[in-house]
Design a protein around this motif. Structure first.
Motif, PDB file in Angstrom:
ATOM      1  N   ILE A 147     122.613   7.493  35.791  1.00 48.86           N
ATOM      2  CA  ILE A 147     122.001   7.853  36.987  1.00 48.86           C
ATOM      3  C   ILE A 147     120.878   6.823  37.563  1.00 48.86           C
ATOM      4  CG2 ILE A 147     120.064   8.783  35.741  1.00 48.86           C
ATOM      5  CD1 ILE A 147     120.131  11.288  37.902  1.00 48.86           C
ATOM      6  N   LYS A 148     120.921   6.711  38.735  1.00 47.07           N
ATOM      7  CA  LYS A 148     119.970   5.727  39.505  1.00 47.07           C
ATOM      8  C   LYS A 148     118.811   6.172  39.899  1.00 47.07           C
ATOM      9  CE  LYS A 148     121.823   2.269  41.799  1.00 47.07           C
ATOM     10  NZ  LYS A 148     121.613   1.044  41.143  1.00 47.07           N
ATOM     11  N   ALA A 149     117.638   5.821  39.282  1.00 44.46           N
ATOM     12  CA  ALA A 149     116.177   6.512  39.229  1.00 44.46           C
ATOM     13  C   ALA A 149     115.987   6.033  40.852  1.00 44.46           C
ATOM     14  CB  ALA A 149     115.252   5.849  38.489  1.00 44.46           C
ATOM     15  N   ASP A 150     115.214   6.964  41.391  1.00 44.84           N
ATOM     16  CA  ASP A 150     114.330   6.740  42.710  1.00 44.84           C
ATOM     17  C   ASP A 150     113.003   6.988  42.605  1.00 44.84           C
ATOM     18  OD1 ASP A 150     113.796   9.498  42.569  1.00 44.84           O
ATOM     19  OD2 ASP A 150     115.496   9.965  44.220  1.00 44.84           O
ATOM     20  N   GLU A 151     112.193   6.817  43.567  1.00 43.70           N
ATOM     21  CA  GLU A 151     110.801   7.200  43.421  1.00 43.70           C
ATOM     22  C   GLU A 151     110.193   8.391  42.866  1.00 43.70           C
ATOM     23  OE1 GLU A 151     111.863   8.215  47.405  1.00 43.70           O
ATOM     24  OE2 GLU A 151     112.165   6.276  46.477  1.00 43.70           O
ATOM     25  N   ASN A 152     111.202   9.453  42.690  1.00 47.49           N
ATOM     26  CA  ASN A 152     110.761  10.573  42.172  1.00 47.49           C
ATOM     27  C   ASN A 152     111.063  10.807  40.993  1.00 47.49           C
ATOM     28  OD1 ASN A 152     109.811  11.663  45.019  1.00 47.49           O
ATOM     29  ND2 ASN A 152     111.945  11.607  45.473  1.00 47.49           N
ATOM     30  N   THR A 153     111.781   9.774  40.083  1.00 47.96           N
ATOM     31  CA  THR A 153     112.131  10.009  38.725  1.00 47.96           C
ATOM     32  C   THR A 153     111.306   9.586  37.895  1.00 47.96           C
ATOM     33  OG1 THR A 153     114.116   9.542  39.834  1.00 47.96           O
ATOM     34  CG2 THR A 153     114.275   9.493  37.458  1.00 47.96           C
ATOM     35  N   TYR A 154     110.918  10.734  36.718  1.00 52.61           N
ATOM     36  CA  TYR A 154     110.040  10.234  35.694  1.00 52.61           C
ATOM     37  C   TYR A 154     110.827  10.637  34.308  1.00 52.61           C
ATOM     38  CZ  TYR A 154     106.228  10.402  39.040  1.00 52.61           C
ATOM     39  OH  TYR A 154     105.521  10.052  40.101  1.00 52.61           O
ATOM     40  N   GLU A 155     110.603   9.977  33.434  1.00 55.69           N
ATOM     41  CA  GLU A 155     111.046  10.298  32.024  1.00 55.69           C
ATOM     42  C   GLU A 155     109.996  11.062  31.200  1.00 55.69           C
ATOM     43  OE1 GLU A 155     113.457   7.805  28.685  1.00 55.69           O
ATOM     44  OE2 GLU A 155     111.700   6.818  29.338  1.00 55.69           O
ATOM     45  N   VAL A 156     110.510  12.177  30.915  1.00 53.39           N
ATOM     46  CA  VAL A 156     109.431  12.833  29.814  1.00 53.39           C
ATOM     47  C   VAL A 156     109.954  12.770  28.338  1.00 53.39           C
ATOM     48  CG1 VAL A 156     108.467  15.029  29.457  1.00 53.39           C
ATOM     49  CG2 VAL A 156     108.821  14.498  31.697  1.00 53.39           C
ATOM     50  N   ILE A 157     109.127  12.477  27.412  1.00 54.62           N
ATOM     51  CA  ILE A 157     109.388  12.218  26.109  1.00 54.62           C
ATOM     52  C   ILE A 157     108.606  13.070  25.127  1.00 54.62           C
ATOM     53  CG2 ILE A 157     109.423  10.589  24.255  1.00 54.62           C
ATOM     54  CD1 ILE A 157     109.254   8.374  26.459  1.00 54.62           C
ATOM     55  N   PHE A 158     109.337  13.809  24.353  1.00 59.53           N
ATOM     56  CA  PHE A 158     108.710  14.916  23.359  1.00 59.53           C
ATOM     57  C   PHE A 158     109.088  14.480  21.862  1.00 59.53           C
ATOM     58  CE2 PHE A 158     109.172  17.377  27.155  1.00 59.53           C
ATOM     59  CZ  PHE A 158     107.913  18.121  27.191  1.00 59.53           C
ATOM     60  N   LEU A 159     108.276  14.545  20.944  1.00 58.37           N
ATOM     61  CA  LEU A 159     108.672  14.244  19.453  1.00 58.37           C
ATOM     62  C   LEU A 159     109.385  15.437  19.059  1.00 58.37           C
ATOM     63  CD1 LEU A 159     105.497  12.805  17.850  1.00 58.37           C
ATOM     64  CD2 LEU A 159     107.742  11.610  18.163  1.00 58.37           C
ATOM     65  N   LYS A 160     110.358  15.150  18.067  1.00 61.91           N
ATOM     66  CA  LYS A 160     110.978  15.987  17.311  1.00 61.91           C
ATOM     67  C   LYS A 160     110.087  16.547  16.285  1.00 61.91           C
ATOM     68  CE  LYS A 160     115.712  14.301  18.225  1.00 61.91           C
ATOM     69  NZ  LYS A 160     117.049  13.808  17.457  1.00 61.91           N
ATOM     70  N   PRO A 161     110.255  17.864  15.882  1.00 62.20           N
ATOM     71  CA  PRO A 161     109.263  18.353  14.737  1.00 62.20           C
ATOM     72  C   PRO A 161     109.662  17.772  13.617  1.00 62.20           C
ATOM     73  CG  PRO A 161     110.110  20.229  15.974  1.00 62.20           C
ATOM     74  CD  PRO A 161     110.892  18.930  16.496  1.00 62.20           C
ATOM     75  N   GLU A 162     110.755  17.464  13.334  1.00 56.62           N
ATOM     76  CA  GLU A 162     111.085  16.609  11.999  1.00 56.62           C
ATOM     77  C   GLU A 162     110.540  15.149  11.843  1.00 56.62           C
ATOM     78  OE1 GLU A 162     113.516  17.682  14.205  1.00 56.62           O
ATOM     79  OE2 GLU A 162     114.742  19.223  13.262  1.00 56.62           O
ATOM     80  N   ALA A 163     109.993  14.495  12.834  1.00 54.96           N
ATOM     81  CA  ALA A 163     109.338  13.393  13.087  1.00 54.96           C
ATOM     82  C   ALA A 163     108.112  13.442  12.387  1.00 54.96           C
ATOM     83  CB  ALA A 163     109.402  12.794  14.572  1.00 54.96           C
ATOM     84  N   LEU A 164     107.562  14.457  12.452  1.00 53.97           N
ATOM     85  CA  LEU A 164     106.221  14.715  11.908  1.00 53.97           C
ATOM     86  C   LEU A 164     106.188  15.434  10.656  1.00 53.97           C
ATOM     87  CD1 LEU A 164     104.594  16.382  15.207  1.00 53.97           C
ATOM     88  CD2 LEU A 164     104.340  13.941  14.396  1.00 53.97           C
ATOM     89  N   ASP A 165     107.400  15.740   9.960  1.00 50.97           N
ATOM     90  CA  ASP A 165     107.336  16.320   8.544  1.00 50.97           C
ATOM     91  C   ASP A 165     107.236  15.111   7.550  1.00 50.97           C
ATOM     92  OD1 ASP A 165     108.043  17.468   6.343  1.00 50.97           O
ATOM     93  OD2 ASP A 165     109.586  18.462   7.210  1.00 50.97           O
ATOM     94  N   PRO A 166     106.242  14.972   6.727  1.00 50.43           N
ATOM     95  CA  PRO A 166     106.072  14.047   5.726  1.00 50.43           C
ATOM     96  C   PRO A 166     107.142  14.143   4.661  1.00 50.43           C
ATOM     97  CG  PRO A 166     104.480  16.063   5.338  1.00 50.43           C
ATOM     98  CD  PRO A 166     105.212  15.994   6.628  1.00 50.43           C
ATOM     99  N   ASN A 167     107.887  15.177   4.544  1.00 51.61           N
ATOM    100  CA  ASN A 167     109.018  15.347   3.846  1.00 51.61           C
ATOM    101  C   ASN A 167     110.414  14.525   4.214  1.00 51.61           C
ATOM    102  OD1 ASN A 167     107.699  16.566   1.618  1.00 51.61           O
ATOM    103  ND2 ASN A 167     107.774  18.550   2.785  1.00 51.61           N
ATOM    104  N   VAL A 168     110.484  14.072   5.322  1.00 49.90           N
ATOM    105  CA  VAL A 168     111.667  13.554   5.940  1.00 49.90           C
ATOM    106  C   VAL A 168     111.260  12.056   6.154  1.00 49.90           C
ATOM    107  CG1 VAL A 168     112.933  13.501   8.007  1.00 49.90           C
ATOM    108  CG2 VAL A 168     112.251  15.618   7.322  1.00 49.90           C
ATOM    109  N   ALA A 169     112.138  11.269   5.613  1.00 45.93           N
ATOM    110  CA  ALA A 169     111.977   9.930   5.401  1.00 45.93           C
ATOM    111  C   ALA A 169     112.127   9.113   6.736  1.00 45.93           C
ATOM    112  CB  ALA A 169     112.698   9.210   4.415  1.00 45.93           C
ATOM    113  N   VAL A 170     113.121   9.491   7.546  1.00 42.89           N
ATOM    114  CA  VAL A 170     113.367   8.974   8.671  1.00 42.89           C
ATOM    115  C   VAL A 170     114.250   9.873   9.768  1.00 42.89           C
ATOM    116  CG1 VAL A 170     114.822   7.059   9.968  1.00 42.89           C
ATOM    117  CG2 VAL A 170     113.564   6.510   7.701  1.00 42.89           C
TER     118      VAL A 170
END
Length: 90
Positions: free
Chosen positions: A44-67
């Protein structure tokens, strides 16, 4: 449309599709005419109205998950059309 409205659109999209994510999300405005890879064969080609929204996955905050790769989920939000697109990550 303000930043909270953009995050709300992205949140509704992910919740509707049952995607797990952690609030709050972060927003990045894309440069007009830049290409964003959504999925194999779909760019997709972005225009002046295009934004990327980023959310962490819950697993990324789990200390029992290495990567977790990737550690986040990303969508594109067009503030003019209010269309949301999933960004496929490998």
């Amino acid at each position: 449309m303000n930043e909270q409205d953009i995050i709300n659109l992205a949140t509704e999209y992910l919740e509707k599709d049952g995607v797990a994510f952690v609030k709050p999300g972060t927003i990045r405005k894309l440069k007009p005419n830049s290409n964003t890879y959504l999925s194999p064969g779909h760019i997709i080609k972005a225009d002046e109205n295009t934004y990327e929204v980023i959310f962490l996955k819950p697993e990324a905050l789990d200390p029992n998950v290495a990567v977790i790769d990737p550690p986040d989920v990303r969508v594109l939000v067009n503030t003019k059309t209010k269309k949301v697109n999933w960004i496929y990550q490998m």
